[in-house]
Write a protein that holds these residues in place. Structure first.
Motif, PDB file in Angstrom:
ATOM      1  N   ARG A   2       3.734  11.363  -6.141  1.00 57.15           N
ATOM      2  CA  ARG A   2       4.108   9.955  -6.276  1.00 57.15           C
ATOM      3  C   ARG A   2       5.605   9.837  -6.571  1.00 57.15           C
ATOM      4  NH1 ARG A   2       1.372   6.086  -3.819  1.00 57.15           N
ATOM      5  NH2 ARG A   2       1.783   4.104  -4.810  1.00 57.15           N
ATOM      6  N   HIS A   6       8.510   7.657  -4.677  1.00 51.12           N
ATOM      7  CA  HIS A   6       9.425   6.711  -5.328  1.00 51.12           C
ATOM      8  C   HIS A   6      10.890   7.081  -5.058  1.00 51.12           C
ATOM      9  CE1 HIS A   6       5.900   5.588  -8.113  1.00 51.12           C
ATOM     10  NE2 HIS A   6       6.044   4.688  -7.164  1.00 51.12           N
ATOM     11  N   LEU A   9      11.624   5.762  -1.675  1.00 50.84           N
ATOM     12  CA  LEU A   9      11.812   4.310  -1.734  1.00 50.84           C
ATOM     13  C   LEU A   9      13.232   3.976  -2.189  1.00 50.84           C
ATOM     14  CD1 LEU A   9       8.620   2.824  -3.447  1.00 50.84           C
ATOM     15  CD2 LEU A   9       9.487   2.237  -1.190  1.00 50.84           C
ATOM     16  N   ASP A  10      13.671   4.638  -3.256  1.00 54.10           N
ATOM     17  CA  ASP A  10      15.016   4.360  -3.779  1.00 54.10           C
ATOM     18  C   ASP A  10      16.085   4.687  -2.740  1.00 54.10           C
ATOM     19  OD1 ASP A  10      13.792   3.603  -6.102  1.00 54.10           O
ATOM     20  OD2 ASP A  10      14.102   5.516  -7.133  1.00 54.10           O
ATOM     21  N   ALA A  71       0.939   2.982   1.758  1.00 50.46           N
ATOM     22  CA  ALA A  71       0.322   1.683   1.501  1.00 50.46           C
ATOM     23  C   ALA A  71       1.000   0.957   0.330  1.00 50.46           C
ATOM     24  CB  ALA A  71      -1.174   1.851   1.225  1.00 50.46           C
ATOM     25  N   VAL A  73       2.560  -1.763  -2.234  1.00 52.38           N
ATOM     26  CA  VAL A  73       2.167  -3.113  -2.659  1.00 52.38           C
ATOM     27  C   VAL A  73       3.244  -3.666  -3.590  1.00 52.38           C
ATOM     28  CG1 VAL A  73      -0.327  -2.771  -2.463  1.00 52.38           C
ATOM     29  CG2 VAL A  73       0.821  -2.196  -4.596  1.00 52.38           C
ATOM     30  N   ALA A  74       3.107  -4.944  -3.928  1.00 55.34           N
ATOM     31  CA  ALA A  74       3.962  -5.621  -4.917  1.00 55.34           C
ATOM     32  C   ALA A  74       5.450  -5.389  -4.609  1.00 55.34           C
ATOM     33  CB  ALA A  74       3.583  -5.171  -6.317  1.00 55.34           C
ATOM     34  N   ILE A  75       6.225  -5.016  -5.633  1.00 52.68           N
ATOM     35  CA  ILE A  75       7.685  -4.953  -5.440  1.00 52.68           C
ATOM     36  C   ILE A  75       8.062  -3.901  -4.398  1.00 52.68           C
ATOM     37  CG2 ILE A  75       8.130  -3.301  -7.314  1.00 52.68           C
ATOM     38  CD1 ILE A  75      10.689  -5.014  -7.903  1.00 52.68           C
ATOM     39  N   GLU A  76       7.236  -2.862  -4.275  1.00 59.44           N
ATOM     40  CA  GLU A  76       7.549  -1.819  -3.299  1.00 59.44           C
ATOM     41  C   GLU A  76       7.372  -2.354  -1.870  1.00 59.44           C
ATOM     42  OE1 GLU A  76       5.012   1.309  -4.610  1.00 59.44           O
ATOM     43  OE2 GLU A  76       6.264   1.724  -6.352  1.00 59.44           O
ATOM     44  N   ARG A  78       7.604  -5.562  -1.062  1.00 65.75           N
ATOM     45  CA  ARG A  78       8.689  -6.541  -0.856  1.00 65.75           C
ATOM     46  C   ARG A  78       9.996  -5.820  -0.532  1.00 65.75           C
ATOM     47  NH1 ARG A  78       6.749  -8.750  -5.721  1.00 65.75           N
ATOM     48  NH2 ARG A  78       8.745  -8.525  -6.781  1.00 65.75           N
ATOM     49  N   GLY A 210      10.074 -12.272  -5.839  1.00 68.53           N
ATOM     50  CA  GLY A 210       8.821 -12.483  -5.100  1.00 68.53           C
ATOM     51  C   GLY A 210       8.775 -13.845  -4.425  1.00 68.53           C
TER      52      GLY A 210
ATOM     53  N   GLN B 246      -6.743  -0.424  -2.268  1.00 62.83           N
ATOM     54  CA  GLN B 246      -6.640  -0.981  -0.926  1.00 62.83           C
ATOM     55  C   GLN B 246      -7.940  -1.699  -0.551  1.00 62.83           C
ATOM     56  OE1 GLN B 246      -3.918  -1.378   0.905  1.00 62.83           O
ATOM     57  NE2 GLN B 246      -2.987  -0.579  -0.947  1.00 62.83           N
ATOM     58  N   PHE B 282      -1.386  -8.387  -5.507  1.00 60.83           N
ATOM     59  CA  PHE B 282      -0.835  -7.269  -4.744  1.00 60.83           C
ATOM     60  C   PHE B 282       0.526  -7.597  -4.121  1.00 60.83           C
ATOM     61  CE2 PHE B 282      -5.190  -5.943  -5.178  1.00 60.83           C
ATOM     62  CZ  PHE B 282      -5.066  -4.581  -5.373  1.00 60.83           C
ATOM     63  N   GLY B 283       0.907  -8.876  -4.127  1.00 60.55           N
ATOM     64  CA  GLY B 283       2.210  -9.247  -3.564  1.00 60.55           C
ATOM     65  C   GLY B 283       3.270  -9.413  -4.622  1.00 60.55           C
ATOM     66  N   ASN B 284       2.917 -10.079  -5.700  1.00 56.29           N
ATOM     67  CA  ASN B 284       3.915 -10.378  -6.733  1.00 56.29           C
ATOM     68  C   ASN B 284       3.204 -10.621  -8.062  1.00 56.29           C
ATOM     69  OD1 ASN B 284       6.322 -11.010  -7.986  1.00 56.29           O
ATOM     70  ND2 ASN B 284       6.362 -13.127  -7.248  1.00 56.29           N
ATOM     71  N   PRO B 285       2.657  -9.571  -8.671  1.00 60.66           N
ATOM     72  CA  PRO B 285       1.905  -9.768  -9.919  1.00 60.66           C
ATOM     73  C   PRO B 285       2.801 -10.293 -11.040  1.00 60.66           C
ATOM     74  CG  PRO B 285       2.304  -7.433  -9.513  1.00 60.66           C
ATOM     75  CD  PRO B 285       2.751  -8.156  -8.284  1.00 60.66           C
ATOM     76  N   GLU B 291       1.788  -4.486 -12.165  1.00 55.38           N
ATOM     77  CA  GLU B 291       2.654  -3.918 -11.140  1.00 55.38           C
ATOM     78  C   GLU B 291       2.755  -2.400 -11.293  1.00 55.38           C
ATOM     79  OE1 GLU B 291       5.634  -6.135  -9.287  1.00 55.38           O
ATOM     80  OE2 GLU B 291       7.174  -4.744  -9.909  1.00 55.38           O
ATOM     81  N   ILE B 294      -0.639  -0.855  -9.971  1.00 59.58           N
ATOM     82  CA  ILE B 294      -0.929  -0.889  -8.528  1.00 59.58           C
ATOM     83  C   ILE B 294       0.113  -0.142  -7.703  1.00 59.58           C
ATOM     84  CG2 ILE B 294      -2.273  -3.023  -8.639  1.00 59.58           C
ATOM     85  CD1 ILE B 294       0.103  -4.490  -7.472  1.00 59.58           C
ATOM     86  N   THR B 295       1.314   0.048  -8.269  1.00 62.60           N
ATOM     87  CA  THR B 295       2.320   0.817  -7.531  1.00 62.60           C
ATOM     88  C   THR B 295       2.318   2.280  -7.940  1.00 62.60           C
ATOM     89  OG1 THR B 295       4.006   0.244  -9.162  1.00 62.60           O
ATOM     90  CG2 THR B 295       3.860  -1.157  -7.211  1.00 62.60           C
ATOM     91  N   ARG B 297       2.994   3.524 -10.886  1.00 64.75           N
ATOM     92  CA  ARG B 297       3.985   3.896 -11.899  1.00 64.75           C
ATOM     93  C   ARG B 297       3.412   3.732 -13.289  1.00 64.75           C
ATOM     94  NH1 ARG B 297       9.628   3.313  -9.416  1.00 64.75           N
ATOM     95  NH2 ARG B 297       9.182   2.725  -7.285  1.00 64.75           N
TER      96      ARG B 297
END
Lengths: 216, 299
Positions: A2, A6, A9-10, A71, A73-76, A78, A210, B246, B282-285, B291, B294-295, B297
């Motif tokens: 993981r 990351h 991603l950075d 896959a 999600v969220a900030i990643e 975006r 977001g 997912q 899943f888009g903007n918690p 966050e 689900i990511t 971290r």
């Protein structure tokens, strides 16, 4: 594993920011070439655009791979969507800088811009380059306030464009159709570079908050 | 000389474009989650200040949740966060765990599900459950499906029709219609899980609880169950616990994220962190803990 994801991603945003430096240089050099009728520099800017496209395709490939395998999600998610859009913006800005250089090539050995009209082009080039630099800084800092300020800089570009139109629409315009067409195209190119910088700033706002800022 | 201020808005987008720029009308769709049928869940099941204890150990605390009917709600979170404990409260399955007791309100259509007057068998008929591992009975396919209606005292005019409808509902009929009298153990894992779903819906429940229903299945069988869930949600309320985020993102309308936090005595208790539409989660918690989880971290 993981952690490696990351790190990748950075790296994406670092590479997008690196592309802003390339575009900033292209805008500066194409403007200088235009103002000094420097064919050599203009040719270099045109050639460098292909390299920018390759860099963009490479970043796109990495984004696609991360989306397919991780896959996000969220900030990643975006971040990757924002990066994908910003790469497209930067590739287009590079094309526009090359278009500016091609006008230098088209008119060479004559200067495309008469001396008395150079001021507004110089200003447009400077504002466009500043906006590209601001977009690069915003990618690095993810500062929403700084991203919002890029739109204020864009207002300066709009003012310059109006000023340019006033000159061309003056009944006593002495430079003929060819110069008017060049000037209209150049104004459009600089204005579009500025628009793409605004678009990039909006992507960063989306990445951080977001929420996509309302269209202007 | 002209003094007219040029209006940039009238300048064609492309230099040289003939005529005035065309006006373009774009119909923008609803940007909310297209699967969510309503802005707020209607509260077919409501949890208020739910706490669950196993003897003195407080497994879950302070859970307030409102479930929507004919929606799929996913409960997600790390191991030990209490999501399965909460799920088991919803049809009183925790009653079967020695030492387990529940505080707070669990309401089904506004009725306190833990009231002394409530018939537990009726609760479990109306709120069925599908478990992690397919657990067909050592009986024929037919008898597995007919089992629920028989033990809950349902007296259908024609049990064959009930079995066929349930197997159709679980998207299994075409695969088993010619071997209804054969052992359920002869089915594949995915077919066995759909048989368990058929067994659940044969008692005409309103709600189906699913506790990691695909964790023992391959991707193809998982996809069939997921398709089935979306189809079943037209008729039933579905609440699913899953570790597969997912899957939660694919099938659910709303998602609740739980995590466990240590209290002043170092005891870890599950808590609800965030409950929202799945696209928001899943888009903007809203919560950083969601966050982080689900990511990947988390922690």
């Amino acid at each position: 594993m993981r952690d490696i994801y990351h790190e990748h991603l950075d790296e994406i945003l670092v590479e997008v920011e690196r592309m802003t430096h390339v575009v900033s240089t292209a805008v500066r050099r194409s403007t200088n070439a235009l103002l000094t009728a420097d064919l050599g520099t203009a040719e270099e800017v045109i050639a460098a655009d292909a390299q920018l496209d390759v860099a963009g395709e490479t970043v796109e490939g990495k984004i696609f791979e991360l989306m397919a395998l991780q896959a996000p999600v969220a900030i990643e998610l975006r971040m990757l969507v924002a990066a994908l859009r910003m790469v497209a913006d930067l590739e287009r800005m590079g094309d526009l800088a090359a278009h500016i250089a091609k006008i230098t090539r088209l008119r060479y050995p004559a200067a495309a811009i008469p001396d008395e009209l150079q001021g507004v082009i110089e200003d447009m080039g400077r504002v466009a380059q500043r906006m590209v630099d601001q977009a690069g800084d915003v990618i690095k800092t993810k500062d929403v306030s700084a991203a919002q300020r890029i739109e204020a800089t864009d207002d300066q570009m709009d003012k310059l464009r109006r000023s340019q139109f006033r000159q061309m629409m003056d009944a006593s315009w002495p430079h003929g159709v060819e110069v008017a067409v060049d000037l209209a195209l150049l104004g459009r190119y600089y204005e579009r570079i500025a628009d793409h910088a605004v678009s990039m700033a909006q992507r960063i706002i989306f990445l951080v908050t977001g929420e996509m800022p309302a269209a202007q | 000389m002209t003094n007219v201020e040029p209006d940039l808005d009238t300048v064609p987008e492309t230099v040289g474009a003939p005529g005035a720029p065309h006006e373009i009308h774009v119909e923008l769709g609803d940007r909310t989650n297209h699967r969510a049928p309503s802005a707020e869940p209607d509260g077919v099941i409501e949890l208020r200040d739910l706490e669950v204890f196993y003897d003195k150990f407080r497994a879950v605390s302070g859970v307030n949740l409102v479930f929507g009917s004919k929606e799929i709600t996913a409960l997600i979170g790390p191991s030990g966060c209490g999501k399965s404990t909460v799920l088991r409260c919803l049809n009183r399955m925790n009653d079967l765990v020695p030492g387990a007791h529940v505080m707070g309100d669990v309401r089904f259509h506004g009725v306190d599900m833990y009231d002394a007057s409530v018939d537990v068998i009726e609760v479990r008929r109306r709120i069925g459950m599908v478990f992690q591992k397919p657990n067909p009975f050592p009986k024929s396919i037919y008898d597995n499906v007919a089992y629920g209606p028989r033990v809950t005292g349902m007296k259908p005019k024609n049990m064959d029709d009930v079995v066929e409808q349930a197997l159709h509902g679980a998207a299994l009929w075409d695969e088993v219609k010619d071997k209804l009298k054969q052992s359920a153990y002869g089915l594949s894992g995915g077919q066995q899980q759909r048989l368990c779903i058929a067994r659940t819906i044969a008692t005409s429940p309103e709600v189906i609880l699913m506790d990691e229903p695909c964790s023992a299945l391959d991707p193809i069988a998982t996809a069939k169950i997921e398709d089935l869930m979306v189809d079943l949600a037209k008729t039933y309320t579905i609440i699913i616990v899953t570790h597969n985020m997912q899957q939660a993102a694919r099938v659910s309308y709303r998602t609740a994220f739980f995590t466990a936090a240590a209290d002043e005595h170092g005891q870890r208790t599950g808590r609800l962190v965030e409950f929202d539409s799945t696209s928001k989660i899943f888009g903007n918690p809203s919560d950083k803990r969601t966050e982080a989880y689900i990511t990947g971290r988390f922690g």
